[in-house]
Design a protein around this motif. Structure first.
Motif, mmCIF file in Angstrom:
data_model
loop_
_atom_site.group_PDB
_atom_site.id
_atom_site.type_symbol
_atom_site.label_atom_id
_atom_site.label_comp_id
_atom_site.label_asym_id
_atom_site.label_seq_id
_atom_site.Cartn_x
_atom_site.Cartn_y
_atom_site.Cartn_z
ATOM 1 N N PRO A 103 33.865 32.647 29.757
ATOM 2 C CA PRO A 103 34.966 32.561 28.788
ATOM 3 C C PRO A 103 36.343 32.619 29.455
ATOM 4 C CG PRO A 103 33.782 34.652 28.588
ATOM 5 C CD PRO A 103 33.042 33.846 29.594
ATOM 6 N N SER A 139 37.771 35.031 32.503
ATOM 7 C CA SER A 139 36.618 35.672 33.159
ATOM 8 C C SER A 139 36.734 35.651 34.681
ATOM 9 C CB SER A 139 35.310 35.009 32.702
ATOM 10 O OG SER A 139 35.329 33.629 32.964
ATOM 11 N N GLY A 140 37.734 34.941 35.215
ATOM 12 C CA GLY A 140 37.962 34.985 36.658
ATOM 13 C C GLY A 140 37.651 33.702 37.413
ATOM 14 N N LYS A 141 37.387 32.618 36.686
ATOM 15 C CA LYS A 141 36.966 31.373 37.337
ATOM 16 C C LYS A 141 38.069 30.789 38.228
ATOM 17 C CE LYS A 141 36.186 29.409 33.324
ATOM 18 N NZ LYS A 141 36.733 30.461 32.448
ATOM 19 N N SER A 142 39.279 30.678 37.686
ATOM 20 C CA SER A 142 40.378 30.122 38.482
ATOM 21 C C SER A 142 40.744 31.064 39.634
ATOM 22 C CB SER A 142 41.615 29.876 37.615
ATOM 23 O OG SER A 142 41.351 28.871 36.672
ATOM 24 N N THR A 143 40.679 32.354 39.384
ATOM 25 C CA THR A 143 40.960 33.315 40.455
ATOM 26 C C THR A 143 39.964 33.131 41.590
ATOM 27 O OG1 THR A 143 41.795 34.864 38.817
ATOM 28 C CG2 THR A 143 41.253 35.768 40.977
ATOM 29 N N TYR A 181 44.701 32.805 47.344
ATOM 30 C CA TYR A 181 44.796 34.263 47.205
ATOM 31 C C TYR A 181 43.982 34.906 48.307
ATOM 32 C CZ TYR A 181 46.252 33.667 42.263
ATOM 33 O OH TYR A 181 46.882 33.324 41.096
ATOM 34 N N GLN A 234 44.089 23.202 37.576
ATOM 35 C CA GLN A 234 43.787 23.044 36.160
ATOM 36 C C GLN A 234 44.713 22.002 35.511
ATOM 37 O OE1 GLN A 234 42.848 27.163 34.914
ATOM 38 N NE2 GLN A 234 42.224 26.338 32.933
ATOM 39 N N GLU A 271 38.233 22.899 35.828
ATOM 40 C CA GLU A 271 38.289 22.240 34.512
ATOM 41 C C GLU A 271 38.836 20.818 34.588
ATOM 42 O OE1 GLU A 271 39.645 24.576 31.214
ATOM 43 O OE2 GLU A 271 39.132 26.426 32.255
HETATM 44 N N1 LIG Z 1 48.372 35.870 39.510
HETATM 45 C C1 LIG Z 1 47.889 36.763 38.632
HETATM 46 N N2 LIG Z 1 48.528 37.927 38.382
HETATM 47 C C2 LIG Z 1 48.027 38.804 37.501
HETATM 48 N N3 LIG Z 1 46.883 38.639 36.815
HETATM 49 C C3 LIG Z 1 46.203 37.504 37.017
HETATM 50 C C4 LIG Z 1 46.647 36.499 37.932
HETATM 51 N N4 LIG Z 1 45.759 35.474 37.937
HETATM 52 C C5 LIG Z 1 44.801 35.824 37.063
HETATM 53 N N5 LIG Z 1 45.057 37.038 36.509
HETATM 54 C C6 LIG Z 1 44.213 37.739 35.533
HETATM 55 O O1 LIG Z 1 42.900 37.688 36.025
HETATM 56 C C7 LIG Z 1 41.961 37.469 34.970
HETATM 57 C C8 LIG Z 1 41.153 36.210 35.265
HETATM 58 O O2 LIG Z 1 41.991 35.066 35.104
HETATM 59 P P1 LIG Z 1 41.521 33.604 35.503
HETATM 60 O O3 LIG Z 1 42.709 32.731 35.366
HETATM 61 O O4 LIG Z 1 40.849 33.645 36.806
HETATM 62 O O5 LIG Z 1 40.470 33.300 34.356
HETATM 63 P P2 LIG Z 1 39.712 31.927 34.008
HETATM 64 O O6 LIG Z 1 38.276 32.257 33.939
HETATM 65 O O7 LIG Z 1 40.140 30.873 34.942
HETATM 66 O O8 LIG Z 1 40.251 31.612 32.540
HETATM 67 P P3 LIG Z 1 40.496 30.172 31.807
HETATM 68 O O9 LIG Z 1 39.148 29.739 31.327
HETATM 69 O O10 LIG Z 1 41.396 30.518 30.670
HETATM 70 O O11 LIG Z 1 41.124 29.237 32.777
HETATM 71 C C9 LIG Z 1 42.772 37.398 33.696
HETATM 72 O O12 LIG Z 1 42.776 38.686 33.120
HETATM 73 C C10 LIG Z 1 44.153 37.034 34.178
HETATM 74 O O13 LIG Z 1 45.137 37.515 33.309
#
Ligand SMILES: Nc1ncnc2c1ncn2[C@@H]1O[C@H](COP(=O)(O)OP(=O)(O)OP(=O)(O)O)[C@@H](O)[C@H]1O
Ligand SMILES: [Mg+2]
Length: 259
Positions: free
Chosen positions: A35, A38-42, A51, A83, A181
């Protein structure tokens, strides 16, 4: 093989990734679902060197990538997309593709392999231009944009712009293509077509690539992937063959009544 070991990524008090472990084999198509937030982009940002993780390691064939800057990770054959699109509207299709290729063609790039140009013994600068042009045209051909080489990006449809971004990413023949994505903002049929085209490129025996494919369209991504991981709250909740993940309780818990 790409290996992610015990990666944790904290932003202040937020734990975006929490002890993430998995592997991606060469040539494998790995679907990554989970969802929003969930941390995918991180995870992509950590793998691609954008990072530095709080702890843990990313290794390629056992050698650490975690300390390398993004352009060095690229040279190791790991290419990522973002993205949102990163194209220059005023430039042509070919120019945009070249802009991604040319800077990488310096001495010591690791992943293009033996080049025809060097066999021909051309001077370095001409060789580089010649080779960049060749690689860009070949990539554009592979995504069916060869008829639009001299059109400006602003004249392309959104789907064509997405294909251009893929061409730019595959022109240097990456070993791992990491996609965040790729179908964002597309309709169902367009998305289906793009993902299947990317997977077909990855499975080309002439130029196989592994894919790390973050994709919200669950049915589609599980249909085309060999394996899948499911993320939630920064953790990997499930990792297995895509057809098993498709019917898993984890996916049902996260998505039924969700999406
Ligand atoms: N640079 C940042 N600074 C602070 N918090 C961050 C940063 N990048 C991500 N987060 C937090 O880390 C968590 C994971 O975010 P991420 O963007 O990795 O999710 P995602 O799975 O890619 O979501 P989406 O499907 O919406 O793209 C979230 O709580 C987000 O707010
Ligand atoms: Mg994301």
């Amino acid at each position: 093989m790409l290996e992610v070991s015990a990666i944790t990524m904290k932003f202040g008090g937020v734990t975006a990734l929490d002890d993430v472990n998995f592997r991606v084999e060469d040539g494998e198509v790995l679907g990554v679902i989970g969802p929003n937030g969930s941390g995918k982009s991180t995870l992509i940002n950590v793998i691609s060197g954008f990072y530095r993780p709080t702890s843990g390691a990313v290794t390629l064939d056992g050698a650490s990538l975690s300390h390398l800057p993004p352009e060095r990770v690229r040279r190791e054959g790991l290419v990522r997309t973002f993205q949102n699109l990163r194209l220059v509207d005023e430039m042509t299709v070919l120019e945009n593709c070249l802009a991604g290729v040319y800077p990488m063609l310096t001495t010591g790039y690791g992943f293009v392999g033996a080049s025809l140009a060097s066999l021909l013994g051309l001077p370095v600068a001409r060789r580089r231009a010649w080779e960049a042009d060749l690689l860009a045209r070949e990539a554009l051909h592979r995504v069916d944009l060869e008829h639009r080489l001299n059109d400006r990006v602003s004249e392309l449809s959104y789907a064509e712009q997405k294909r251009l971004e893929i061409a730019r990413s595959i022109a240097l023949k990456p070993r791992y293509l990491i996609l965040d994505e790729p179908t964002a903002g597309m309709g169902v049929d367009e998305a289906d077509h793009l993902v299947r085209m990317i997977v077909q490129l990855a499975r080309d025996p002439q130029q196989p690539m592994a894919l790390f494919l973050v994709e919200h369209r669950l049915e589609l991504v599980l249909d085309v992937s060999d394996r899948a991981i499911v993320m939630d709250g920064g953790r990997v909740l499930a990792d297995g063959p895509a057809e098993e993940i498709a019917v898993s309780q984890v996916v049902r818990d996260i998505y039924v009544g969700g999406e």
